[in-house]
Structure formats: C-alpha cells, structure tokens
Design an enzyme around this catalytic site. Structure first.
Site, mmCIF file in Angstrom:
data_model
loop_
_atom_site.group_PDB
_atom_site.id
_atom_site.type_symbol
_atom_site.label_atom_id
_atom_site.label_comp_id
_atom_site.label_asym_id
_atom_site.label_seq_id
_atom_site.Cartn_x
_atom_site.Cartn_y
_atom_site.Cartn_z
ATOM 1 N N SER A 144 37.116 -33.594 -32.407
ATOM 2 C CA SER A 144 38.285 -32.880 -31.908
ATOM 3 C C SER A 144 39.193 -33.863 -31.190
ATOM 4 O O SER A 144 38.713 -34.800 -30.533
ATOM 5 C CB SER A 144 37.866 -31.777 -30.936
ATOM 6 N N TYR A 157 32.965 -28.367 -24.744
ATOM 7 C CA TYR A 157 33.324 -28.550 -26.151
ATOM 8 C C TYR A 157 33.615 -30.025 -26.448
ATOM 9 O O TYR A 157 33.092 -30.602 -27.402
ATOM 10 C CB TYR A 157 34.538 -27.686 -26.476
#
Length: 249
Positions: A144, A157
């Site tokens: 990400s 995350y």
C-alpha cells in the site's frame, strides 16, 4: 464453468477475488485468456458473480473458498487449481482487511486479525506459490502507498503492508534460477467498498484531491498493473510499484 486438467493456458489464483481490486484483477486476467481461480473468504454469491465476469471477459474460472492464513486450506486451494486447470502460473495476493483506528485506541484482537489476514495470509500463500508456481510465472503481492503516505489511523494496516514488502523483496531473491518474478503493487486510495467504508464525504473528497491527477484510483487502474506484472513484465522483479496518481509522501 468448465475445467480441463490438460489445458496449457496460463492459470492464475487471485485471493480476495470476489470483490474490489481482486475482482477487477480476476476479470482483467480473464480478458487476457487466463483460467482464474477466484478465491474468497466467505461470500460465495459474490465469488460466483466474479466467476461469471471472468467468463464473460473470455477466460475460464472457478470459485474456491479458503482462509488465506490457514496453511492446510491454502495447500488445498493450490491442489484445486492444479486439478481444475493443470497447474499454477500466477498468484495474486489481493485479500486484505483495513480497520481504522488511532494506534493508542486499537483493540489488540483487531490488530491480530489484521496481521493474520494481511501479513500471515500473504506469507502462507507465497509459501505455496514458491513451491508450486511453474517456470515463467509471477507472484504479485499487495502492499500500500500508506507505507509512504503515513496517514493517521492506518498504523496496523500499514505495518502489515511494510511486512509484505519485505517478504516480496526477499522471496524474489530466494527464487533465483526458477524464472519466477516476485513483485508488489502498492496502490494509493482506490474507489472500492473497503476504502469508502466509514469515511465521511468530506474526507473522501479531500483524499481524492491530493494527487496531481485529482481523483481516486479506480480498480481497473490497479488491475492493469497486475496484468502487466503477470505477463509481459519479465524484467521487473523484486520491486514495489507505487500506483497512486502521483501522491507524495
């Protein structure tokens, strides 16, 4: 859906293939003529819809349920792919979860679930992929852009995605001599249900305005990159491709 254990077509396993970027990727690979194993966690109806989309795009597909963090289930997933289509050439790790919270307030049971799905899940699937992907194949993980953007509330995350990047770079080197590429795609904010969940419109609009292209990414923006890494991009290996429209850290 049709199956053929003697097929010589390229075969892809796409985890998280029932929705979002994973689903768009499965359809995109179907357009390129792949046989696709749409792997899902719990929603069989969505997975069967994804299978139909792959078939409408020109590929073949089956849906297989698997907990990506369970090594027995993942081994059975690869068995099923080999039984249905004769082997595995491409593995795309698109399964993931993204609960948001300030680090100080995050319930550690939630943290453990994020680590289990995003990091352990990628590791377990990559382990089988390293053993079973055929020469000329590709392993594509999902990181990400949050590992660079450092946006508040994404600590759990982003931490798992940093781990995925490390796994990606090391596995690429461990597969020396196998003719298998290993890369990660690191999307920025992308218009999926997971991104929109729980966000007020004002925040969505502000995030969409950040990149120079002044919009959110679309699932098809990311699936095009995955398709490139899966097929023609044989000289890209051991890399993290940041796909965020030019958002800066």
């Amino acid at each position: 859906m049709t199956e053929n254990t003697t097929s010589t077509e390229r075969v892809a396993i796409v985890t998280g293939g029932s929705r979002g970027i994973g689903r768009e990727t499965a359809t995109r690979l179907g357009r390129d003529g792949y046989a696709v194993v749409v792997t899902y966690g719990g929603n069989q109806a969505e997975a069967e819809e994804a299978v139909k989309e792959v078939e409408q795009a020109g590929g073949r597909a089956i849906a297989v349920q698997a907990d990506v963090a369970d090594e027995t289930a993942v081994s059975a997933l690869f068995d099923r792919a080999e039984e249905a289509f004769g082997g595995v050439d491409v593995v795309v790790n698109a399964a993931g979860i993204m609960p948001l919270s300030p680090l100080a307030d995050l319930d550690l049971t939630v943290f453990d679930s994020v680590v289990r799905t995003n990091l352990r899940g990628t590791f377990v699937v990559d382990q089988q992929a390293a053993r079973r992907v055929r020469a000329g194949g590709a392993i594509i993980n999902f990181s990400s852009s949050l590992t660079k953007l450092a946006r508040p509330n994404y600590s759990a995350y982003a931490a798992t995605k940093g781990g995925v990047e490390a796994v990606t770079l090391i596995l690429a080197r461990e597969l020396r001599g196998r003719d298998i590429t290993v890369n990660a795609v690191a999307p920025g904010p992308t218009a999926t249900a997971m991104f929109f969940d729980g966000k007020p419109q004002e925040l969505i609009d502000r995030i969409a305005a950040e990149p120079p292209l002044e919009r959110l990414g679309r699932p098809e923006d990311i699936s095009e990159i995955v398709a490139f890494l899966a097929g023609p991009a044989r000289w890209i290996n051991g890399q993290v491709i940041y796909a965020n429209g030019g958002s800066a850290a």
